[in-house]
Design a protein around this motif. Structure first.
Motif, PDB file in Angstrom:
ATOM      1  N   GLU A 177      40.274  10.609  25.031  1.00 58.22           N
ATOM      2  CA  GLU A 177      40.477  11.545  23.923  1.00 58.22           C
ATOM      3  C   GLU A 177      39.215  11.676  23.075  1.00 58.22           C
ATOM      4  OE1 GLU A 177      43.827  12.631  20.662  1.00 58.22           O
ATOM      5  OE2 GLU A 177      43.320  10.512  20.829  1.00 58.22           O
ATOM      6  N   SER A 178      38.587  10.559  22.752  1.00 58.77           N
ATOM      7  CA  SER A 178      37.366  10.605  21.941  1.00 58.77           C
ATOM      8  C   SER A 178      36.203  11.230  22.702  1.00 58.77           C
ATOM      9  CB  SER A 178      36.979   9.191  21.487  1.00 58.77           C
ATOM     10  OG  SER A 178      37.946   8.682  20.600  1.00 58.77           O
ATOM     11  N   ALA A 179      36.081  10.887  23.974  1.00 58.92           N
ATOM     12  CA  ALA A 179      34.987  11.444  24.780  1.00 58.92           C
ATOM     13  C   ALA A 179      35.137  12.950  24.904  1.00 58.92           C
ATOM     14  CB  ALA A 179      34.963  10.787  26.160  1.00 58.92           C
ATOM     15  N   MET A 180      36.359  13.420  25.156  1.00 58.67           N
ATOM     16  CA  MET A 180      36.588  14.873  25.234  1.00 58.67           C
ATOM     17  C   MET A 180      36.191  15.546  23.939  1.00 58.67           C
ATOM     18  SD  MET A 180      40.265  15.413  27.001  1.00 58.67           S
ATOM     19  CE  MET A 180      40.783  14.102  28.083  1.00 58.67           C
ATOM     20  N   ALA A 181      36.624  14.989  22.827  1.00 62.42           N
ATOM     21  CA  ALA A 181      36.311  15.581  21.523  1.00 62.42           C
ATOM     22  C   ALA A 181      34.802  15.626  21.296  1.00 62.42           C
ATOM     23  CB  ALA A 181      36.998  14.794  20.413  1.00 62.42           C
ATOM     24  N   ALA A 182      34.109  14.544  21.617  1.00 62.29           N
ATOM     25  CA  ALA A 182      32.657  14.508  21.432  1.00 62.29           C
ATOM     26  C   ALA A 182      31.971  15.568  22.278  1.00 62.29           C
ATOM     27  CB  ALA A 182      32.114  13.119  21.786  1.00 62.29           C
TER      28      ALA A 182
END
Length: 129
Positions: free
Chosen positions: A40-45
């Motif tokens: 989730e964090s990697a996608m957002a970044a």
């Protein structure tokens, strides 16, 4: 933590390194929650940086990881990541708008309130064509 670091840094080199380190740890074997939160964090970044292919790659990683036991949450995160990448690439179709509206309904029903504002923004952007 590597996913959060990728999101927090302004340096593309640090972001890339954090994503690489996170993936390396995940590939070595870690508890499931690490896969979910990192994705989730990697996608957002990656979406924030306009790296549509990178975001889709994270969607694919999470989808493969959850393939044997899909979760409603992971399915939502994957669908949102893919829809946002399509929007980022400039797609403005009724199909995409319908996908975004379904995601918004899902988020509202599940009380994923933190996701609602960004989905509302994406729905509006998809309508601007």
């Amino acid at each position: 933590l590597y996913g959060l670091l990728a999101r927090a840094t302004e340096s593309s080199a640090e972001r890339s390194e954090a994503l690489r380190e996170g993936e390396t740890l995940l590939d070595a074997g870690t508890p499931s929650h690490n896969h979910l939160h990192f994705a989730e964090s990697a996608m957002a970044a990656l979406l924030e940086q306009g790296d549509w292919a990178g975001a889709e790659r994270q969607c694919d990683r999470l989808e493969r990881y959850c393939a044997r036991e899909p979760l409603p949450w992971s399915e939502f995160v994957i669908a949102r990541g893919r829809a946002f990448a399509r929007l980022g690439r400039g797609e403005r179709t009724d199909t995409l708008r319908g996908t975004l509206e379904r995601l918004r309904d899902t988020a509202a029903r599940a009380e994923l309130n933190v996701a609602l504002a960004e989905i509302d923004e994406a729905v509006a952007a998809s309508a601007r064509g």
